[in-house]
Each structure stands twice: as structure tokens, then as C-alpha cells.
Write an enzyme that holds these catalytic residues in place. Sequence first.
Site, PDB file in Angstrom:
ATOM      1  N   ALA A 136      -4.954   5.825   6.537  1.00 43.26           N
ATOM      2  CA  ALA A 136      -4.595   7.125   5.964  1.00 43.26           C
ATOM      3  C   ALA A 136      -5.791   7.779   5.285  1.00 43.26           C
ATOM      4  O   ALA A 136      -5.706   8.272   4.159  1.00 43.26           O
ATOM      5  CB  ALA A 136      -3.442   6.961   4.988  1.00 43.26           C
ATOM      6  N   HIS A 191     -10.780  -1.683   5.376  1.00 40.96           N
ATOM      7  CA  HIS A 191     -10.849  -0.627   6.390  1.00 40.96           C
ATOM      8  C   HIS A 191     -12.070  -0.882   7.268  1.00 40.96           C
ATOM      9  O   HIS A 191     -12.927  -0.022   7.444  1.00 40.96           O
ATOM     10  CB  HIS A 191     -10.887   0.756   5.742  1.00 40.96           C
ATOM     11  CG  HIS A 191      -9.576   1.169   5.152  1.00 40.96           C
ATOM     12  ND1 HIS A 191      -8.565   1.739   5.893  1.00 40.96           N
ATOM     13  CD2 HIS A 191      -9.102   1.065   3.882  1.00 40.96           C
ATOM     14  CE1 HIS A 191      -7.527   1.978   5.107  1.00 40.96           C
ATOM     15  NE2 HIS A 191      -7.829   1.563   3.878  1.00 40.96           N
ATOM     16  N   GLY A 245       7.426  -5.672   1.749  1.00 40.24           N
ATOM     17  CA  GLY A 245       8.342  -5.839   2.868  1.00 40.24           C
ATOM     18  C   GLY A 245       8.043  -4.938   4.039  1.00 40.24           C
ATOM     19  O   GLY A 245       8.761  -4.965   5.042  1.00 40.24           O
ATOM     20  N   ASP A 270      -1.001  -0.502  -3.787  1.00 40.79           N
ATOM     21  CA  ASP A 270      -1.567   0.499  -2.864  1.00 40.79           C
ATOM     22  C   ASP A 270      -0.634   1.714  -2.822  1.00 40.79           C
ATOM     23  O   ASP A 270      -0.472   2.363  -1.793  1.00 40.79           O
ATOM     24  CB  ASP A 270      -1.769  -0.082  -1.465  1.00 40.79           C
ATOM     25  CG  ASP A 270      -2.625   0.799  -0.563  1.00 40.79           C
ATOM     26  OD1 ASP A 270      -3.335   1.675  -1.097  1.00 40.79           O
ATOM     27  OD2 ASP A 270      -2.562   0.639   0.670  1.00 40.79           O
TER      28      ASP A 270
END
Length: 391
Positions: A136, A191, A245, A270
Amino acid sequence: MTADRTALAGARLVLPGGVIDGGRLSVEGTRIAGLGGEVEPGDLDLTGYTVVPGFVDLHVHGGGGASYASGIAEEALTAARTHLEHGTTTTMASTVTGEIDEVCRQAAVLSELVEDGVLAGIHFEGPFISHNRCGAHRPDLLRDPDPALVRKLADAGRGHTKMFTLAPELPGGLESVRMLSDLGIIAAVGHTDSDYEHTLRAIDAGATVATHLFNAMPGIQHRAPGPIVALLEDERVTVELVNDGVHLHPSVLELAYGTAGAERVALITDAMGAAGMGDGLYPLGPLQVRVEDGVARLVEGGSIAGSTLTLDVAFRRAVTVLGLSLNQAVTSLSTVPARLMGLGDTLGTLEAGKNADLVVLDSDSYELAAVMRRGEWIVGADRFARAGNPA
């Protein structure tokens, strides 16, 4: 209300040496004054509750409909307050990829909040990350980690830059890791499209954190173990995990714990602006995120875009879903991240002399009941009765 002098009695206390039932913890001013002693009139009765240290989040982008990447102090305050009400008493604010000068401006705002005691530091996530694993982050704003640009961002934090996430395989990556390590700033691998060998070189250069391990990096292949194995197997590395989850299957979390142990795991959120809010559209830096059924994904492309997690939920899942002990959960949510930030002497465990940063949980459900930060009740103080004269 400020607890200038108070004591919590009858609770289950999760201490560094183990769990004590029916314990007593006293607070004076902003500090834990002591543990143990007889119940006294006026003590708060916490029978049926569990007390753990305040949670420490190394990696969080926002909450309460607000973002740390907005560059607006009021939004940052809203985000910090939202997570505080869910037990995160120490927050490191994370940015997202943007134009370098804009991220520097955001850092200036965030650094003021560090100086005011609202935040504990700044984490730069991007723009020095892989196009192939950008998640993102806006691809057109990504850059190679030129050490001069990395230093420019680090300096924009005015001494409050605590962590940088970057892809070490990019040109300038290893040099930037060495520079950050020399500056006393945590270099985090994330990343990234790095392979096993290059990741090992990054660790040898000074990288000590894996940013949301497993996410936004190559998976494990039997002839190409990739960065995950390198980061998991090296005792110098602390691995971030998102236990919501959605980001990770429970068996993957169990694999990480089985390999690294709780003392090398930091559970993070996050979280983006939708944490503590409902479904809808939210900004994440320059990108738009749609939240449906609590799952955040980019409007364009559909990539997972952070989480809507709060650390009280992460704690509850750690104990009830993963089967961690209370001490293991506290280690990953409080002790390890506090130590990483260099704050282990003042927070992260329930010990006399440390900050009175406390989370009170129902002992059966592990639902959050109350939060205290530096001796001040944030939520839930009215739940507890005062003890009368002991019989």
C-alpha cells in the site's frame, strides 16, 4: 483522574518472573511504587481482572479516522488517543511513502508530539522500498535508498527518528543500513525482494528488525529460502508480526514463535486510520483505502493496506487463538518493543520504579477493562470498587 497514591489489589499480575494471583500493585504519581503488601482501605478491588504492562506499538499509521501521515497535529493526537484507549501506552508513529519534502514536513509535526510526550518516536516506512513488494505504497514515489536522502529524512525527525524500513537489495541499501546503525537508528528489512544471502548481508551491516515478517516479501521456497528464513534464524533480529487473523494464518504465527521465540517477536498493529472505526473509505498517505468487514484494502489494486487492529485484540488473540502464555504475550506486546526502542529501563514490565503504564483485562475473556498511563486512568477507572477495612 490522577492516581497520586493508589493501589490495585486482588488482581492477577503478570510479572517478569511469572504470574501472581491476588496480587497488589501500588502507584505513586507516574510510577509503580511497589508490588505486594496487605490490602488497605481505599485500595481498588481488581478481583477477577488481570493486569499487564501497557502495550508498545512499533508500527502504526493511524486510528480513530486519523493518520500520522496527514502532517496535521490534531489528527496525530486523535490516532494516538484511539490506540491509547485500547491499551497502547507507548506509540511509535509510522509514515508512508510520499514526496521526500512532504514526509519531512510530517516528521516535523510528529517530532513536536514526541517532545510533548504523546509519541515515543518516528518510524519511516518508505519510500526506500521495492517496487515489486510495495503493497500500500504509491509506486511512482518509491526511490532507491540513497544514503543522503535517508539521512535527510532521519534528520527531519529532529533526534526522534527511531526506525527506518527499507529494502536492502536496492542500490544504496546496505550503505544506508550501516549509516542508520551508526546513527543509533533501527534499520528494518521490509517491503523487500531481497534473497537469503543479501538479507544476511543486511543483518551483518546492522539491520535488527523484520518489518511485518512474511508480508511484502518473497515466501519461503525449498531452494530459495529468501529473507524470511534469514530474518527468523538470526538471533540479532526481532520480527514484527501482525496478529489480526488477516495478515497471517495462525500456523504461520506459530512457526515464527517456534523458531524465534517470544523474546524475538514484537506484535504490532500496522494499523491505518480505520482502527477503532467502522467500514468505509479512508486515506493512507496519498492512497485511498476501502475497509469492508474490518479488512483494509487499496481501492485501486486491492492490496492489503495495513490493518484495523488494536493491540488489546492482538493480546487476546495471542492468548486465546495462538495459545501463548500470559508472559509470552506480554513479552511480545510490551517488553520486546520497549527494549528495541531503548525504553526498557522505564517501561515494558510491571516492576517498581517503572512507569505506571497498565492495562487491565477481564481474567476470563481478556477483554480490555481499563487503561492507565503514567498514573492517570485513561478509561475504565469507574469499574472498580474501593476496598473497605480488612476483616
